[in-house]
Write an enzyme that holds these catalytic residues in place. Structure first.
Site, PDB file in Angstrom:
ATOM      1  N   ARG A   1       2.052 -37.579   9.458  1.00  0.00           N
ATOM      2  CA  ARG A   1       2.509 -37.565   8.064  1.00  0.00           C
ATOM      3  C   ARG A   1       3.690 -36.617   7.862  1.00  0.00           C
ATOM      4  NH1 ARG A   1      -3.081 -37.953   4.448  1.00  0.00           N
ATOM      5  NH2 ARG A   1      -3.809 -39.867   5.409  1.00  0.00           N
TER       6      ARG A   1
ATOM      7  N   ASP B   1      -5.550 -36.852 -11.187  1.00  0.00           N
ATOM      8  CA  ASP B   1      -5.410 -36.698  -9.746  1.00  0.00           C
ATOM      9  C   ASP B   1      -4.352 -35.629  -9.503  1.00  0.00           C
ATOM     10  OD1 ASP B   1      -6.374 -38.737  -7.269  1.00  0.00           O
ATOM     11  OD2 ASP B   1      -4.679 -37.425  -6.792  1.00  0.00           O
TER      12      ASP B   1
HETATM   13  C1  LIG Z   1     -10.274 -41.112  -1.517  1.00  0.00           C
HETATM   14  S1  LIG Z   1      -9.568 -40.945  -3.115  1.00  0.00           S
HETATM   15  C2  LIG Z   1     -10.909 -41.458  -4.144  1.00  0.00           C
HETATM   16  C3  LIG Z   1     -10.472 -42.340  -5.274  1.00  0.00           C
HETATM   17  C4  LIG Z   1     -11.590 -42.866  -6.180  1.00  0.00           C
HETATM   18  N1  LIG Z   1     -12.278 -41.777  -6.827  1.00  0.00           N
HETATM   19  C5  LIG Z   1     -12.547 -43.718  -5.395  1.00  0.00           C
HETATM   20  O1  LIG Z   1     -13.662 -43.289  -5.112  1.00  0.00           O
HETATM   21  O2  LIG Z   1     -12.216 -44.854  -5.067  1.00  0.00           O
HETATM   22  C6  LIG Z   1      -9.556 -39.164  -3.324  1.00  0.00           C
HETATM   23  C7  LIG Z   1      -8.564 -38.689  -4.376  1.00  0.00           C
HETATM   24  O3  LIG Z   1      -8.821 -37.307  -4.656  1.00  0.00           O
HETATM   25  C8  LIG Z   1      -7.583 -36.684  -4.912  1.00  0.00           C
HETATM   26  N2  LIG Z   1      -7.685 -35.217  -4.727  1.00  0.00           N
HETATM   27  C9  LIG Z   1      -7.855 -34.544  -3.559  1.00  0.00           C
HETATM   28  N3  LIG Z   1      -7.858 -33.220  -3.782  1.00  0.00           N
HETATM   29  C10 LIG Z   1      -7.705 -33.058  -5.113  1.00  0.00           C
HETATM   30  C11 LIG Z   1      -7.625 -31.912  -5.960  1.00  0.00           C
HETATM   31  N4  LIG Z   1      -7.704 -30.668  -5.483  1.00  0.00           N
HETATM   32  N5  LIG Z   1      -7.455 -32.114  -7.289  1.00  0.00           N
HETATM   33  C12 LIG Z   1      -7.364 -33.382  -7.788  1.00  0.00           C
HETATM   34  N6  LIG Z   1      -7.427 -34.496  -7.042  1.00  0.00           N
HETATM   35  C13 LIG Z   1      -7.591 -34.336  -5.723  1.00  0.00           C
HETATM   36  C14 LIG Z   1      -6.640 -37.336  -3.910  1.00  0.00           C
HETATM   37  O4  LIG Z   1      -5.286 -37.213  -4.285  1.00  0.00           O
HETATM   38  C15 LIG Z   1      -7.129 -38.780  -3.902  1.00  0.00           C
HETATM   39  O5  LIG Z   1      -6.366 -39.608  -4.743  1.00  0.00           O
END
Ligand SMILES: C[S@@+](CC[C@H](N)C(=O)[O-])C[C@H]1O[C@@H](n2cnc3c(N)ncnc32)[C@H](O)[C@@H]1O
Length: 277
Positions: free
Chosen positions: A39, A147
Site C-alpha cells: 500500500r 468513518d
Molecule cells: C471493514 S470496514 C466495516 C464496514 C461496515 N461496518 C461493515 O461491517 O460492513 C471497517 C471500517 O472501519 C473504519 N475505521 C477503522 N478505524 C477507524 C477509526 N479509528 N475511526 C473510525 N473509523 C475507523 C475503516 O475506515 C473502515 O471503513
C-alpha cells in the site's frame, strides 16, 4: 520473498505500525508487513519519492493531507449491502418496534453506523426500516454514518454503486430504492434521494473525542474493532455505553465477541448487545 523495488526495513514497518496505532487505533500484526509494503509503495510512486525514509520524513513533517492519505491507506474497507442479514431483521422486527412502543409517537430515533465505510451499512439500515417498519414516516428517524477514511465517506455520501455491488440484494430493494444509471452512467445505480436524506455522513475518528452528545438508540459498529487491540476495544465499548440510551442496542460483527473485553454490555442475541445492569 519477491524482489522489492524499495528497501523496507523492520524499523520502517515498526514506524508505520506505531503511527497507524496512534492515528487510527488499528493494530498492524507482524504478518501485515507485505500488505503495508504494497500500500505504501503505491503512494511512494504517486509522490515520486525515492525511499521509505523520504515518506516517513513527509509524515513526520506533520503534513495534514498526507497523514489523511496514510490513514486512508491503512484502513480496510470491505463491506456489502445487507451484510449479516439477521441484524437487519432483528432491527426492524424487534429493536425499532420496541423503541416505538416505549417512546411517545413521533419521537427521535437515532441510529449510528460507526465505521460505515462506503455506505452500504447505513443504506441497508435505512432501506430495511422503510421497507419493514410500518408507520416509520411519522417518526423522527435519523442515521449518522461515520468513518475515519475520507475517501470511503465521499463514496458513501454520493450513494453511487456499480451494479455488481447490488446484484445479490432482494429485488424489492433494488426496484424501490435505487435509480438506474443511463447513458454514461449505465452499469451504475444510485440510492434514491429519500433514502439518502435519512443519513448524515461525517468524518469521525473513533479514537478521538466525539462531537455528538447522543443518546443513540442503536449503534452498529461491525467489523471495525477487530483491527484494534484489546485495551483499545475496552475503551471504545465504554464510550459506546456512555452514548447509548439505557434501552439502546449495540450491533457488532460476527467475530467480535465482547466477552472478556468489556463488562458494559450483555449479550442479547446473535452479536446484538444491550447495556449491562
Ligand atoms: C471493514 S470496514 C466495516 C464496514 C461496515 N461496518 C461493515 O461491517 O460492513 C471497517 C471500517 O472501519 C473504519 N475505521 C477503522 N478505524 C477507524 C477509526 N479509528 N475511526 C473510525 N473509523 C475507523 C475503516 O475506515 C473502515 O471503513
Amino acid at each position: 520473498m519477491a524482489q522489492r523495488q524499495y528497501e523496507f526495513s523492520d524499523s520502517d514497518f515498526n514506524y508505520f505500525r506505531k503511527i497507524a496505532d496512534r492515528l487510527t487505533g488499528i493494530h498492524l500484526a507482524d504478518n501485515k508487513k507485505e500488505l503495508v509494503y504494497g500500500r505504501v509503495t503505491r503512494r511512494l510512486r504517486a509522490l515520486r519519492l525515492q525511499s521509505f525514509s523520504d515518506y516517513i520524513a513527509l509524515l513526520e513533517s506533520g503534513d495534514v493531507n498526507e497523514l489523511e492519505q496514510f490513514t486512508n491507506m491503512i484502513t480496510t474497507n470491505l463491506t456489502s449491502f445487507f451484510r449479516e442479514m439477521h441484524h437487519f431483521d432483528f432491527l426492524t422486527q424487534d429493536v425499532v418496534p420496541t423503541l416505538m412502543k416505549n417512546k411517545p409517537r413521533g419521537s427521535r430515533i437515532r441510529i449510528w453506523s460507526a465505521g460505515c465505510s462506503t455506505g452500504e451499512e447505513p443504506y441497508s439500515i435505512a432501506m430495511a426500516l422503510r421497507e419493514s417498519v410500518p408507520g416509520l414516516s411519522g417518526w423522527d428517524v435519523k442515521i449518522l454514518a461515520t468513518d475515519l477514511d475520507s475517501e470511503v465517506l465521499a463514496h458513501g455520501a454520493a450513494g453511487v454503486y456499480t451494479v455488481d455491488r447490488v446484484n445479490g440484494i432482494r429485488s424489492v430493494y433494488l426496484d424501490k430504492y435505487f435509480d438506474k444509471g443511463r447513458g454514461p452512467n449505465a452499469g451504475k445505480v444510485r440510492v434514491k434521494e429519500e433514502v439518502r436524506n435519512m443519513i448524515t455522513f461525517r468524518r469521525l475518528n473513533l479514537m478521538e473525542d466525539w462531537p455528538m452528545k447522543g443518546p443513540m438508540d442503536v449503534i452498529f459498529c461491525r467489523n471495525v474493532v477487530i483491527y484494534f487491540d484489546k485495551p483499545t476495544q475496552t475503551r471504545l465499548f465504554a464510550k459506546f455505553s456512555n452514548i447509548l440510551a439505557d434501552d439502546g442496542r449495540l450491533f457488532v460483527g460476527h467475530s467480535e465477541a465482547l466477552y472478556k473485553v468489556t463488562d458494559k454490555f450483555e449479550l442479547l442475541g446473535k452479536t446484538v448487545y444491550k447495556k449491562a445492569g
